[in-house]
Every structure is written in C-alpha cells, then in structure tokens.
Design an enzyme around this catalytic site. Structure first.
Site, PDB file in Angstrom:
ATOM      1  N   ASP A   1       0.844  -1.191   0.000  1.00  7.97           N
ATOM      2  CA  ASP A   1       0.000   0.000   0.000  1.00  7.97           C
ATOM      3  C   ASP A   1       0.882   1.245   0.000  1.00  7.97           C
ATOM      4  O   ASP A   1       2.113   1.144  -0.044  1.00  7.97           O
ATOM      5  CB  ASP A   1      -0.972  -0.008   1.190  1.00  7.97           C
ATOM      6  N   SER A   2       0.269   2.405   0.035  1.00  7.64           N
ATOM      7  CA  SER A   2       1.054   3.621  -0.161  1.00  7.64           C
ATOM      8  C   SER A   2       1.890   3.992   1.064  1.00  7.64           C
ATOM      9  O   SER A   2       2.616   4.984   1.028  1.00  7.64           O
ATOM     10  CB  SER A   2       0.164   4.787  -0.616  1.00  7.64           C
TER      11      SER A   2
END
Lengths: 151, 151, 151, 151
Positions: free
Chosen positions: D22-23
């Site tokens: 994920d970011s």
C-alpha cells in the site's frame, strides 16, 4: 486498557462488490477488514480533517499492530452494508477503533471487530498525534456524548 | 510498434488462492492481471537483477499505461497456474510485456494479454532505463534466442 | 462491431481506499477495473433491475471475455472518483461496456477502458439475455437519448 | 479451549506481490490474512488430501468465525515470506489454525495470528468433518510429534 469511552459511532455505507466475494458465494473474510478501513477514513473526516492530511501534512502514519474480527453472518454481492466505527481507546501514541458491520436491509449484524494503530513517522519511528488531532478525538467523542442520545 | 522480438518466455508457477475467486465460482478477472505482475517480477529477476533494485537503487518506476486481457477459460480455487511472460517491445523509455496464462494440468490456455509500462522517476517525470537494464533486456532476449529452441 | 450506440453514461461515485493503493503511492492498476465493475452494477440498477437478479432469478452470468484499460493519470488514497459507464455494444449473447474514470475534484480523466461479457448459464454454456433485459438495455440507451442532452 | 496440541508446523513460502503493498510502502495488513489462507491450503494438502476435495466431494465448507493478527514488523514488495501453519484446536465441528509469518532472509517474525472455522454444508447449516478428515488431522498432528523434533 483505559476507561471505556462513550460509543460515538460514525456510520459509513457501501455496497458489496463482486470482486469482494469468493467461491463460497459470500464475501471473502478479509474484505470486512477493508471496510473497517473505510470506516476509519470516514471517522477522521467526521472529526473535521482527513487521514490523508495526517500523512501529507504531518508525515505521520498509523500502521496496525493488531486486528481481530468475529464473523456472525455472511454478506453477499450487492448487499448494502453499514459500517459503524467508534474509538475504543486513544492517547498520544495509539488509537484503537471498534467496528460493527451490518447488512442494511434487515439491520442484521454481520461482524464486529477492532484494530489498534500506532503513530509513527516516515522512518517508522514511534511518534505521537499532533495536539490538533488529539483534541479533535476528544471533542468528537465527548461533545457528541452531550448532543446525541447514542453517545 | 517495433519489429517483433523473439518470444523468450520466463515461466512462473503459482496456485489459485481462495481470496482470488468470486461468487461465480471462478477466479475474479483482475487477478489474472496480478499474476502478470508476478510474471514481470520473475522476468526481471531472470535477467539478473530485481525490479525492487530498479526502484530502490535507481529510483525508477514503471507504471502501466495500458493493459489488456482476453479470457479463454476460467481457473478455479487450487488450480496450479503457469504464467509465461515475454517482452514484446522495449526501448529506453517503455517496455511492453506479453503474457500467456495456463492451467498446468491440462496445459490449457486460460488467457493472454499484455501490459505497457513507462519509465518514470520519483516525481513521476518521464525517464529512461539505465544502460545496465537495457543491455540485460537485450542480452536476455537475443542470447536466449541462440541457446533455446523456443527463442 | 455493430453501429455506434449513443453514449448514455451512468455515473458512479466512490472514494479511493488505502487498500487499493500500492507502494508507488498510487492506486494499483487492477483496482480501476474493479471500479468498472461498480459501474456495471450501477448501470444494471439504473435500467430498473439488478445484476444480482440476473444471477439469482434467471441463473444467468456474464463472465468477461476481454478487458482493456488505458491509464492517463494516477489516483491516490482518498481521491473522490467518478466512474462513467456506458454500453458500447449489446445483443442477445454479448454486452460490451465502455468506461471513463475521473478524479472528481479537477474533473481530470484518469483512465478509460472497456469490457466484453458473454451470457452463460450455470453450466457455463452460452445463453442469451432474457427479453426483459434486452428491452431494458434498448429503452435505457434510446429513451435517454431523447430526454437528455448527453445521450 | 481443549488441551494444547503439539505445534506441528506446515511451512509455505511465497513472495510479496506489488499488488499486496500500500502507499505506506509496506504490505497492506489484510494480505497477511490471505497468506494464512495459503497456509491452510498447504496444511490440508500436507495431510494427504486437499481442501478443494472437502468442498467438491464432501460439499463441506469451513467459513471463518473469528480471525486475529498481531503485527510485529512490516513486509515489503519482493520479500520472501514463510508462513508457518499449525492446528491449535480441532474437533468434529470446528478447527482453529495458528500462524506465524516470517521474512525468510533474517528469519524475522512479521506477525502471528489465528483463525477459527466452522464446518457447514451447502445450505450453511452446521455440519461436521468426515471421519477421514478427522483422522488425518489426528494422524498428522500426533504422528509427526513422534517423528520430528519440532512436534
């Protein structure tokens, strides 16, 4: 754990995607945890700022250190879902959210769970919520207590 | 497009996860595209370095600008899958991968597709592959041509 | 392909989930295709019945036979997204949807794509849309043409 | 809970996919739970038959009723992962798996958790494991105890 906080729910609505189902014909179990993330995002927004701001402006992140979920009944494709998110515990360095997830139609509870999050900086070192966020949590939980019957 | 390159496949094997199925009882269509990503990762590793190094050492990224997939037959939970990845086109600034995905047991083709990727830097500005990567592509595609009957 | 149909968009709004991002800091490419599925679901509902009914009442399914997407700009966590879905082609045995996906704030186009779907029965044999669905498609596309400037 | 069973691990190896990040630059938390599913699948196979058979031949399913995970350290893209799966509790109607997940390189524990599963039939009514499965669990756990130092 600290004393029990008033359960001030923030409500999120969503619809089950086909992508979220599995070959048992029901929602794959990890997707309820993704919906909890939707609930957290809405919770922050409801408090008057966004989790995105926490990351972008304060360079703070809240990785999970614990998650659990008890499954009571399954959702299926196209069900309308209600995620009720509340804060079970918070302090400078940690926040623990609780969740109840319902199928909207029959107001049927599908699962309940919680997630605990640390505050870390960009180097993943322990950090703490800025004052602004702490007081937003405080205000959100205790003010709503006075105004709404639920809190 | 540039002249056709010899089809030097890099093969990846994986097993269908329950999480990847949907309530039609088959693999949800976007998961084949995730398997293509597994194929790309293995392709880079096969060339003698990792895509992770490209990101970490060179600070270069290869976001998709295009993807397509034609579905011929479905996979189901626990199927063993073969992803065959090859390079259809490459130059300093772009790489286009092709893929064929099979169920291992009957050697049955499930789908085929391709993805095109730009090279960008951390600020998402157009950039180009370092010389080392370009020559690895070159070497991998043309050397294997001489050695293997397939290429 | 058949003659071009009037582009009658059905609009869906959603917000990017953290789960949908990747370590490039942007939405992982297959999630746009999941959002297209959200668009399809809304398209059916807009026509006056649900895709769920097609499966549950008619025992018909519409697996993909083809998908493609061209990526123009990335979405990030918490972006508000507009998915515009329209029908590019339909007949008894096949429907082809087109999609345009925008970031709501700047009305910026992020990607566009299409997906083609066969109609099959429970045994995955080729089948056809029931009359009711066909006429709903027809009505939806051509009626809206007369009423709305867009169609 | 019943008496503690000997911890007979079945080991699964996998590599982190870009899609799973994920970011925050790390693996999104629900993917560890998907890897636990990979561990369960391997556990069944190790016992001499497949979970797929349980579904296809016996028409039995094992939906989750509970899951939890404690996260100790994050994995990143391309990490090689070891999932160690064991049975914490089993009887005719329920099985509870435990998991420990490691990054292979430094033998570093990333998380640990457990999942509890009921046995149900196609109509989602409570059912029980067939004798063959029960004795396979028994054999797997207690026989390995005698043979391997670990169990």
């Amino acid at each position: 754990m600290e004393k029990t906080l008033p359960q001030c729910f923030v409500d999120s609505f969503l619809r089950v995607r086909y992508a979220e189902t599995d070959s048992m014909g029901i929602v794959y179990h990890t997707n309820y945890l993704v919906w909890m993330e939707v609930g957290r995002t809405d919770y922050f927004r409801q408090m008057g700022f966004t989790y995105r701001d926490l990351e972008n402006q304060y360079k703070l992140f809240t990785p999970l250190i614990e998650v659990n979920c008890r499954y009571l009944a399954p959702a299926v494709y196209d069900d309308e879902i209600l995620v009720r998110t509340y804060v079970k515990q918070f302090n400078r360095r940690l926040v623990r959210f609780g969740y109840e997830i319902y199928r909207v139609n029959e107001n049927y509870k599908l699962c309940e769970g919680e997630s605990a999050h640390l505050v870390v900086d960009r180097e993943r070192k322990r950090s703490s919520f800025p004052e602004k966020v702490l007081s937003a949590f405080q205000k959100h939980i205790y003010n709503r207590k006075d105004e709404a019957s639920e809190c």
